[in-house]
Motif scaffolding. Structure first.
Motif, PDB file in Angstrom:
ATOM      1  N   THR B  69       0.798  -1.225   0.000  1.00  0.00           N
ATOM      2  CA  THR B  69       0.000   0.000   0.000  1.00  0.00           C
ATOM      3  C   THR B  69       0.831   1.275   0.000  1.00  0.00           C
ATOM      4  N   ALA B  71       1.484   3.067   2.406  1.00  0.00           N
ATOM      5  CA  ALA B  71       0.929   4.019   3.363  1.00  0.00           C
ATOM      6  C   ALA B  71       1.801   4.018   4.606  1.00  0.00           C
ATOM      7  N   ASN B  73       0.990   5.179   7.463  1.00  0.00           N
ATOM      8  CA  ASN B  73       0.166   4.913   8.632  1.00  0.00           C
ATOM      9  C   ASN B  73      -0.505   3.552   8.456  1.00  0.00           C
ATOM     10  N   ALA B  76      -4.380   3.499   8.799  1.00  0.00           N
ATOM     11  CA  ALA B  76      -5.116   3.959   7.618  1.00  0.00           C
ATOM     12  C   ALA B  76      -5.158   2.867   6.567  1.00  0.00           C
ATOM     13  N   ALA B  77      -4.036   2.157   6.417  1.00  0.00           N
ATOM     14  CA  ALA B  77      -4.018   1.065   5.444  1.00  0.00           C
ATOM     15  C   ALA B  77      -5.035  -0.004   5.808  1.00  0.00           C
ATOM     16  N   VAL B  79      -7.781   0.392   7.679  1.00  0.00           N
ATOM     17  CA  VAL B  79      -9.164   0.877   7.632  1.00  0.00           C
ATOM     18  C   VAL B  79      -9.641   1.022   6.195  1.00  0.00           C
ATOM     19  N   PHE B  80      -8.780   1.536   5.296  1.00  0.00           N
ATOM     20  CA  PHE B  80      -9.256   1.858   3.956  1.00  0.00           C
ATOM     21  C   PHE B  80      -8.878   0.825   2.905  1.00  0.00           C
ATOM     22  N   ASP B  81      -8.001  -0.108   3.220  1.00  0.00           N
ATOM     23  CA  ASP B  81      -7.645  -1.102   2.210  1.00  0.00           C
ATOM     24  C   ASP B  81      -8.046  -2.502   2.652  1.00  0.00           C
ATOM     25  N   TYR B  82      -7.449  -2.977   3.735  1.00  0.00           N
ATOM     26  CA  TYR B  82      -7.713  -4.353   4.148  1.00  0.00           C
ATOM     27  C   TYR B  82      -9.154  -4.526   4.613  1.00  0.00           C
ATOM     28  N   GLY B  84     -11.856  -2.311   3.841  1.00  0.00           N
ATOM     29  CA  GLY B  84     -12.620  -1.257   3.194  1.00  0.00           C
ATOM     30  C   GLY B  84     -14.119  -1.463   3.289  1.00  0.00           C
ATOM     31  N   PHE B  85     -14.570  -2.713   3.213  1.00  0.00           N
ATOM     32  CA  PHE B  85     -16.005  -2.989   3.335  1.00  0.00           C
ATOM     33  C   PHE B  85     -16.529  -2.542   4.688  1.00  0.00           C
ATOM     34  N   THR B  87     -15.435  -0.097   6.463  1.00  0.00           N
ATOM     35  CA  THR B  87     -15.563   1.364   6.485  1.00  0.00           C
ATOM     36  C   THR B  87     -16.809   1.819   5.738  1.00  0.00           C
ATOM     37  N   ILE B  88     -17.140   1.129   4.633  1.00  0.00           N
ATOM     38  CA  ILE B  88     -18.382   1.457   3.923  1.00  0.00           C
ATOM     39  C   ILE B  88     -19.569   1.274   4.866  1.00  0.00           C
ATOM     40  N   GLU B  90     -19.588   1.361   8.115  1.00  0.00           N
ATOM     41  CA  GLU B  90     -19.583   2.371   9.177  1.00  0.00           C
ATOM     42  C   GLU B  90     -20.157   3.688   8.680  1.00  0.00           C
TER      43      GLU B  90
END
Lengths: 157, 119
Positions: B69, B71, B73, B76-77, B79-82, B84-85, B87-88, B90
């Protein structure tokens, strides 16, 4: 009754304090959103920090000014836009032939640069935008409820 | 007709679940199964636990995060990559909560107006 009058006229100290802190609060929240991927922080936290500017505006100027300054319908539209942007950015992975939400476009710059993390950075921006508008709508709803209660008490008295 | 559709969709779900279980049992590598760890020994002497390398999925994330990634942080990696579903889900919960508070607060406002009309 005396206290309510004081709140309605808006104490000068409270107004000046809100004026003083408001820009710093907004800039700090945006900073937390933008540098979420290279430092401790992220979209959710920064969005809530920016939305707290709503409370400062309400504290300083009351419900009338706040509801005129911030249109609730515009905020809702922008929240939907943030959600759509997140889903589209997540679908970038599908278009590139990997799985949903997987990070793509990350081969630019060194580790620690702002856009070196590819779609993660922009997904963080999208979530921050969505959260700041969403929490703003929630706060405006609560302020409207409080203003309604005040009017009711006045009518009763 | 409705019953047939419900039965077919339930059967499809069952087949997909069985396939996913079989896949996760056979194909996905086991990263940490705890077979070498004795719980009683750990309880007697907690400092004997090997902290030099992370266990399980954390091992994969910490070691290959920068290649996958870029990234800086790790959170962040995740939450938004591994995840990601996750986060959607949430952020859509936030949308649902706004819809709920709209329903509650609007009804209160309407009731107040009706009350004012009666009075």
């Amino acid at each position: 009754m005396k206290l309510k009058e004081g709140i309605k006229e808006k104490n000068t100290v409270v107004k000046c304090g809100a004026d003083l802190i408001l820009p710093f609060a907004i800039v700090f929240g945006l900073c937390v959103i933008i540098f979420g991927t290279v430092s401790p922080g992220g979209g959710f936290q920064g969005g809530v920090l920016v939305a707290s500017a709503c409370i400062l505006l309400w504290l300083g100027y009351g419900y009338g000014v706040t509801s005129k300054a911030l249109s609730m319908e515009l905020l809702e539209t922008n929240e939907a836009l943030g959600a759509i942007a997140y889903v589209l950015l997540a679908a970038c992975g599908l278009f590139m032939g990997v799985r949903f939400c997987q990070n793509v476009f990350f081969d630019n710059g060194n580790v620690g640069d702002l856009i070196s993390a590819g779609t993660i950075t922009f997904m963080s921006f999208a979530v921050g935008y969505k959260v700041l508008t969403g929490i703003g709508v929630l706060l405006l709803l609560m302020f409207g409820m409080l203003a309604g209660e005040d009017d009711e008490e006045e009518e009763a008295e | 007709m409705k019953k047939v559709i419900a039965l077919v969709s339930l059967a499809a779900l069952l087949v997909a679940g069985c396939f996913a279980m079989n896949y996760s049992y056979n194909e996905v590598p086991i990263t940490y199964d705890g077979s070498d760890t004795s719980v009683t020994d750990l309880y007697k002497d907690p400092k004997s636990y090997d902290l030099s390398e992370p266990d399980g999925v954390a091992d994969i994330i910490v070691k290959t995060n920068l290649e996958q990634t870029m990234a800086a942080n790790n959170v962040a990696a995740v939450v938004f990559d591994y995840r990601g579903f996750d986060t959607i889900g949430e952020s859509f919960i936030l949308l649902a909560s706004i819809a709920g508070s709209y329903a509650i607060l609007r009804s209160g406002k309407k009731r107040k107006e009706e009350h004012a009309d009666e009075a």
